[in-house]
Motif scaffolding. Structure first.
Motif, PDB file in Angstrom:
ATOM      1  N   SER A   1       0.769  -1.113   0.135  1.00 45.15           N
ATOM      2  CA  SER A   1      -0.020   0.101   0.050  1.00 45.15           C
ATOM      3  C   SER A   1       0.998   1.261  -0.057  1.00 45.15           C
ATOM      4  CB  SER A   1      -0.851   0.023   1.245  1.00 45.15           C
ATOM      5  OG  SER A   1      -1.618   1.228   1.406  1.00 45.15           O
TER       6      SER A   1
ATOM      7  N   THR B   1      -6.199   1.548   4.455  1.00 43.83           N
ATOM      8  CA  THR B   1      -6.175   2.178   3.110  1.00 43.83           C
ATOM      9  C   THR B   1      -7.522   1.687   2.379  1.00 43.83           C
ATOM     10  OG1 THR B   1      -3.731   1.644   2.771  1.00 43.83           O
ATOM     11  CG2 THR B   1      -5.407   2.132   0.515  1.00 43.83           C
TER      12      THR B   1
ATOM     13  N   LEU C   1       0.419   3.678   1.669  1.00 44.03           N
ATOM     14  CA  LEU C   1       0.305   4.233   3.103  1.00 44.03           C
ATOM     15  C   LEU C   1       1.316   3.452   3.994  1.00 44.03           C
ATOM     16  CD1 LEU C   1      -3.421   4.579   4.074  1.00 44.03           C
ATOM     17  CD2 LEU C   1      -1.856   6.132   3.388  1.00 44.03           C
TER      18      LEU C   1
ATOM     19  N   TRP D   1      -9.956   5.018   1.416  1.00 43.21           N
ATOM     20  CA  TRP D   1     -10.145   5.035  -0.183  1.00 43.21           C
ATOM     21  C   TRP D   1     -11.670   4.828  -0.179  1.00 43.21           C
ATOM     22  CZ3 TRP D   1      -6.277   5.099  -3.951  1.00 43.21           C
ATOM     23  CH2 TRP D   1      -6.812   5.090  -5.130  1.00 43.21           C
TER      24      TRP D   1
ATOM     25  N   GLU E   1      -0.413   9.686   2.138  1.00 41.41           N
ATOM     26  CA  GLU E   1      -1.728   9.868   3.306  1.00 41.41           C
ATOM     27  C   GLU E   1      -2.489  11.047   3.231  1.00 41.41           C
ATOM     28  OE1 GLU E   1       2.244  10.467   5.534  1.00 41.41           O
ATOM     29  OE2 GLU E   1       1.418   9.522   3.928  1.00 41.41           O
TER      30      GLU E   1
END
Length: 648
Positions: free
Chosen positions: A252, A460, A254, A464, A345
């Motif tokens: 990810s 995430t 993130l 999202w 982020e």
């Protein structure tokens, strides 16, 4: 009278012409009749801006898949083009696309100081289930290979199994290591060239894929590990173009280790180890252009070893080896836009990306192949030290966790069904003296997988899902043939054999692709033959191909979006069957600070009792991690926990 006669003659002549045309009399001029092209002729003709190309590939008669290999999307980044952004190239001329091109320069995963690949490597492959006709317009997957920006090639991933599902698959290559990553964001040495290679390949695919039967308006990015983070970076970039979805596997944007937070320091480190002046970026670039590829790649291996020592060894468990892209300025000073122009982020939380769906997932025991038994010293103490260093991995996730604003520590959650126990993260990280070594390994695997993979994936999907559809999966089938090491040799996260049957990092890749070596030769004993393995492949590919369909098409009830307003964290469990499960490790992730909303039926009572029964208090965290952990096989003392393996 004469006019009437002329009129009749004209009518007769027109009738003769009509009869002749309708009869379509075949005439052969200049010799024998040419043989008809076979119906499965693997030849594609392209024409773009008066550039014509004839591209010849090959067809596998057993699978029916057409393959086109080694297609160039940019000029070779050599000489003065080394450390420059890729120069786009369209197809032109007569092209033989029947052989794999070279990989990008990288270290051999077993032979020390041996470098493989070529700088002339900005190539891609195309796998399509049918040749273009009036009925085609297939969805397209652009595959971004993993390898921590140091290892891997498109040739490793034979995408015939995935293409048989009715999609076109395009594995791409990009520059690796210093040649593809290093830079400080300045106009003299911007860096992130691997990301620009990917963006250039995406542009090429958008422009050319219709000639191969693909729909340029239905392109989805899919990647694993570092490739997953890259797919997300690209999807949030102004250069995302016609991207209509993202699949992020075991990675990810993130993740704490998805990007380099100190690119200037990294550039200075590379300059120093290559004995280049550090006074300014122009001199560094000039110096590195004079170095041989072999010297640069070998020096990268030294940097990798140094960066993964001490507490930084936790990066190994995340699949990182010390080379990552960095955040750039929106404009590099030359009017050239960047790709990663904000902290991921920030981009995700603000919804600064197109409204496209995300499918993100994990393997059940991601770190299982990074940790094994090496029977010396105290396994429990080694485990305690390792687990207490996991806090370093939460930095980029802190904005999305329940954190005390004053202390910065994770707030104790209220566990459904176990409110009275008042448990927190410190309780979860305790290692009871009653556990035997295999149980300790299991606990370490579980907690490191939660911190480094499960938590970033869930957060995430959750964030999202506030802007677009987000779906979560967990790969939970333990096969014996398809293993991550078949694709990821060189990465410490797959360096060891697990002590027990496990589902580790990269194991799901063998259910999407047939495994080749770095040059494209089939790896022996890696093809799936067991009925259970083949069924899991069908399930996984079916899931991916359904996701590849247009967003407004019926994806069936297996796709249940994760969003901030929904109770529970539904996920798709991939096994011999596909099942939707309502809550993904909610009890464990609540202790890590995840702001989850469990379903009313969820209870953590059994889990909490197991944690609450731990009475042994952790010893103070020591700084001598390498005394008790055998890090990468090169620690000073032999620890019972052996994390990672020898670096390639």
């Amino acid at each position: 009278m004469i006019l009437n006669i002329l009129f009749v003659l004209c009518c007769v002549l027109l009738m003769e012409i009509s009869i002749t045309q309708s009869a379509r009399v075949k005439r052969i001029v200049g010799g024998k009749e040419a043989a008809k092209p076979p119906p499965d002729d693997p030849v594609v003709f392209t024409r773009i801006y008066n550039r014509h190309a004839r591209v010849e590939g090959f067809r596998n008669p057993r699978t029916g898949v057409y393959t086109f290999l080694g297609l160039r999307f940019a000029d070779p980044p050599v000489g003065p083009n080394r450390f420059s952004r890729p120069r786009y190239r369209r197809l032109e001329g007569d092209i033989n696309a029947t052989r794999h091109g070279p990989a990008c320069p990288q270290p051999h995963y077993t032979i020390q100081n041996y470098v493989i690949g070529s700088e002339d490597c900005l190539l891609l492959n195309i796998y399509t289930p049918q040749m273009p006709d009036e009925t085609t317009g297939l969805p397209v997957f652009v595959w971004i290979h993993p390898g921590a920006f140091r290892y891997g090639s498109a040739a490793q991933y034979d995408a015939e199994p995935l293409a048989q599902g009715g999609v076109i698959v395009v594995p791409i290559q990009y520059r690796l290591g210093t040649l593809g990553i290093i830079g400080d964001g300045s106009k003299e040495f911007n860096g992130n060239l691997a990301m620009f290679d990917m963006a250039t390949a995406l542009r090429w695919i958008t422009e050319h894929i219709s000639f191969f039967g693909g729909d340029p308006k239905q392109i989805k990015l899919i990647g694993h590990g570092s490739g997953a983070a890259s797919a997300m970076f690209l999807s949030m970039s102004p250069r995302s173009g016609s991207v209509t979805g993202v699949v992020a596997m075991s990675g990810s944007a993130l993740s704490q280790y998805a990007k380099d937070d100190a690119p200037v320091q990294s550039l200075e480190e590379i300059a120093q180890i290559n004995k280049c002046p550090k006074s300014n970026e122009t001199e560094i670039v000039s110096c590195l252009r004079k170095r041989s590829v072999k010297d640069i790649v070998i020096k990268d291996s030294q940097v990798q070893t140094e960066r993964l020592q001490g507490r930084a060894m936790i990066k190994k468990l995340s699949g990182c080896v010390g080379f990552n892209p960095h955040v750039e300025q929106p404009d590099d000073g030359r009017g050239l836009p960047g790709i990663i122009t904000d902290q991921p982020e920030n981009s995700i939380s603000k919804g600064n990306f197109s409204n496209i769906p995300l499918l993100i997932g994990v393997a059940k025991q991601e770190t299982a192949y990074a940790i094994n038994l090496n029977p010396t010293n105290d396994v429990r103490k080694s485990a305690e030290n390792l687990l207490n260093s996991l806090g370093d991995s939460l930095g980029s996730l802190k904005p999305f966790l329940r954190v005390d604003e004053l202390t910065g520590s994770i707030i104790k959650p209220i566990l459904p069904g176990a409110e009275a126990l008042n448990l927190g993260l410190t309780d979860l990280l305790k290692v009871p003296a009653s556990l035997d070594p295999l149980q300790v390994i299991s606990k370490v695997t579980e907690l490191t997988t939660d911190a480094l993979f499960n938590l970033p994936a869930v957060l995430t999907a959750q964030v999202w899902g506030k802007t677009a559809s987000a779906f979560l999966y967990s790969f939970e089938y333990a096969g014996s043939t398809a293993k991550g090491i078949n694709f990821l040799r060189g990465l410490p996260i797959v360096a060891s054999e697990a002590e027990t049957p496990s589902i580790g990092h990269g194991d799901e890749l063998g259910y999407m692709f047939n495994a080749n070596d770095i040059e494209g030769n089939p790896l022996p004993n890696t093809r799936l033959t067991k009925p259970e393995d083949i069924q899991v492949r069908k399930n996984f590919i079916s899931l991916l191909t359904k996701f590849a369909q247009p967003q407004n098409s019926d994806k069936s009830s297996v796709f249940q979006s994760v969003s901030g307003g929904r109770d529970g964290t539904p996920f798709i469990k991939i096994d011999t069957k596909l099942n939707v499960v309502p809550d993904f490790r909610v009890c464990e992730l609540l202790l890590w600070g995840a702001p989850l909303k469990p379903l009313q039926s969820t209870t953590c009572q059994g889990f909490a009792k197991t944690i609450g029964s731990v009475t042994k208090i952790l010893s103070n965290v020591t700084t001598g991690l390498t005394d008790t952990l055998n890090i990468g096989g090169g620690g000073r003392g032999g620890g019972l926990l052996n994390v990672g393996g020898l670096l390639g």
